[in-house]
Design an enzyme around this catalytic site. Sequence first.
Site, PDB file in Angstrom:
ATOM      1  N   LYS A 123       0.848  -1.204   0.000  1.00 46.59           N
ATOM      2  CA  LYS A 123       0.000   0.000   0.000  1.00 46.59           C
ATOM      3  C   LYS A 123       0.878   1.247   0.000  1.00 46.59           C
ATOM      4  O   LYS A 123       2.027   1.216   0.431  1.00 46.59           O
ATOM      5  CB  LYS A 123      -0.942   0.040   1.203  1.00 46.59           C
ATOM      6  CG  LYS A 123      -0.273   0.030   2.593  1.00 46.59           C
ATOM      7  CD  LYS A 123       0.174   1.358   3.122  1.00 46.59           C
ATOM      8  CE  LYS A 123       0.984   1.230   4.404  1.00 46.59           C
ATOM      9  NZ  LYS A 123       1.786   2.372   4.758  1.00 46.59           N
ATOM     10  N   ASP A 180      -2.624  -1.934   9.950  1.00 48.96           N
ATOM     11  CA  ASP A 180      -2.631  -1.947   8.480  1.00 48.96           C
ATOM     12  C   ASP A 180      -3.147  -3.268   7.891  1.00 48.96           C
ATOM     13  O   ASP A 180      -3.344  -3.376   6.681  1.00 48.96           O
ATOM     14  CB  ASP A 180      -1.214  -1.722   7.934  1.00 48.96           C
ATOM     15  CG  ASP A 180      -0.737  -0.278   8.082  1.00 48.96           C
ATOM     16  OD1 ASP A 180      -1.572   0.582   8.450  1.00 48.96           O
ATOM     17  OD2 ASP A 180       0.446  -0.013   7.831  1.00 48.96           O
TER      18      ASP A 180
HETATM   19  P1  ATP Z   1       4.269  -0.219   7.743  1.00 51.72           P
HETATM   20  O1  ATP Z   1       4.226   0.422   6.397  1.00 51.72           O
HETATM   21  O2  ATP Z   1       3.052  -1.069   8.041  1.00 51.72           O
HETATM   22  O3  ATP Z   1       4.629   0.683   8.843  1.00 51.72           O
HETATM   23  P2  ATP Z   1       6.743  -1.366   6.872  1.00 51.72           P
HETATM   24  O4  ATP Z   1       6.370  -1.695   5.476  1.00 51.72           O
HETATM   25  O5  ATP Z   1       7.554  -0.132   7.089  1.00 51.72           O
HETATM   26  O6  ATP Z   1       5.441  -1.312   7.731  1.00 51.72           O
HETATM   27  P3  ATP Z   1       7.394  -4.110   7.296  1.00 51.72           P
HETATM   28  O7  ATP Z   1       8.018  -4.536   6.000  1.00 51.72           O
HETATM   29  O8  ATP Z   1       6.011  -4.534   7.562  1.00 51.72           O
HETATM   30  O9  ATP Z   1       7.531  -2.550   7.498  1.00 51.72           O
HETATM   31  O10 ATP Z   1       8.383  -4.640   8.432  1.00 51.72           O
HETATM   32  C1  ATP Z   1       8.590  -4.012   9.647  1.00 51.72           C
HETATM   33  C2  ATP Z   1       9.352  -4.982  10.550  1.00 51.72           C
HETATM   34  O11 ATP Z   1       8.490  -6.067  10.878  1.00 51.72           O
HETATM   35  C3  ATP Z   1      10.562  -5.611   9.860  1.00 51.72           C
HETATM   36  O12 ATP Z   1      11.728  -4.909  10.129  1.00 51.72           O
HETATM   37  C4  ATP Z   1      10.592  -7.027  10.413  1.00 51.72           C
HETATM   38  O13 ATP Z   1      11.490  -7.121  11.486  1.00 51.72           O
HETATM   39  C5  ATP Z   1       9.198  -7.277  10.985  1.00 51.72           C
HETATM   40  N1  ATP Z   1       8.413  -8.319  10.266  1.00 51.72           N
HETATM   41  C6  ATP Z   1       7.673  -9.260  10.840  1.00 51.72           C
HETATM   42  N2  ATP Z   1       7.077 -10.040   9.939  1.00 51.72           N
HETATM   43  C7  ATP Z   1       7.421  -9.577   8.746  1.00 51.72           C
HETATM   44  C8  ATP Z   1       7.106  -9.987   7.427  1.00 51.72           C
HETATM   45  N3  ATP Z   1       6.315 -11.045   7.159  1.00 51.72           N
HETATM   46  N4  ATP Z   1       7.627  -9.255   6.416  1.00 51.72           N
HETATM   47  C9  ATP Z   1       8.412  -8.187   6.681  1.00 51.72           C
HETATM   48  N5  ATP Z   1       8.770  -7.792   7.902  1.00 51.72           N
HETATM   49  C10 ATP Z   1       8.274  -8.480   8.944  1.00 51.72           C
END
Ligand code: ATP
Length: 300
Positions: free
Chosen positions: A11, A138
Site C-alpha cells: 500500500k 494496516d
Molecule cells: P508499515 O508500512 O506497516 O509501517 P513497513 O512496510 O515499514 O510497515 P514491514 O516490512 O512490515 O515494514 O516490516 C517491519 C518490521 O516487521 C521488519 O523490520 C521485520 O522485522 C518485521 N516483520 C515481521 N514479519 C514480517 C514480514 N512477514 N515481512 C516483513 N517484515 C516483517
Amino acid sequence: MSSVTVRVPAKVNVQLSVGPLRDDGYHDLVNVFHAVSVFDEVIAKESESISVRVEGESADQVPVDDGNLAIQAARALAKHAGRTYGVELVIRKAIPVAGGMAGGSADAAGTLVACNELWGLGLPREDLMEIAADLGSDVPFSLLGGTAVGTGRGEQLAELLTGGRFHWVFAIADGGLSTARVYAECDRLRAALGEVVAWPQASDALLAALKAGDARALGAELANDLQPAALMLRASLARTLEAGRELGALGAIVSGSGPTCAFLAADEDQARELAVALVGAGVCRTAVPAHGPVEGASIV
Ligand code: ATP
C-alpha cells in the site's frame, strides 16, 4: 487441498494525517490507503506445525520466529477456529522490508486468506477482518485492497471507489526505517516546534481527485504528516523526492513511514521512464513502476 497460494499487495498512503498522541501511546489517524501492484506471495502448505520461510531480496531481514506477522496471523486464525492446526508458510517477498509499504501486514493478511482455505474453515471476510484488526492497524486494509479511508488507528475502513487507474513509481532505498522510530521522531519534532496538532481530517480535494481519477489533482494533494520525521532520520530522501519532481512526477511523497518514496505519473509510459531516470540519477537502490488500485489478498 495440500497447498494454497495467495497474492497480496503493498500500500501507499495518499494521505496520512497524524493526530495528537493519545494516552494509550497511539495516534488517531486519517489514513487514505491505496493498494498498488507490488505483490508478496504467501504459499501455505499442509504441515504438522506452524513455520515460515522467506524468499527473495532482503529475506534475511525478516524474522522466521514468532516475530513474523505471518506466524502470528496463522496462530490467531487457529485460535479463532478453536483447534490446533499446522501450516508451512513460504513468503516470496517483493514488497520492500521496513519500507513503509506494509509488507509485514500484507503477509499477515495473505496468511489469513491462505490458511482459511487450506484448513477448510470457510470463515467469511468479516471474521478475517476482525482477526486482522487485532494483528495490526494496516492488516485489514491488506485484506480489503482498493482504496479506502482508514480512521481510528487506521483499522476502521470505508471503501472509496476511484475513477480509474493511477500510475506510480516506488523508489526503494537501501535499508529500512522503523515505523515506531518515525512516529517517535514525529512527536519529538512537533514538541520541539511547539506545534498545536489538529484533529486529522480527510481532505475533500484529495477524495475528489481519487473519485475523478484525476492524477494531476491527486499529485498536488498527496500529504504525509510522517514525511518531516522520515526526512530527519534519512536526509537523503529529500534529494530523492526532489529528483522525482524535477523529472516531471505529478506528485512526490514518502510512502508511510518511509524510506520508500512514491511518485505519481501521468500514465504507464511516464512511470516506466521515471523509474529508469530515478535509478540513473543515483537517488535510490531501485525503482519499481506499479499501478493502483488493485484488489486485496486473493487466492491465485
Ligand atoms: P508499515 O508500512 O506497516 O509501517 P513497513 O512496510 O515499514 O510497515 P514491514 O516490512 O512490515 O515494514 O516490516 C517491519 C518490521 O516487521 C521488519 O523490520 C521485520 O522485522 C518485521 N516483520 C515481521 N514479519 C514480517 C514480514 N512477514 N515481512 C516483513 N517484515 C516483517
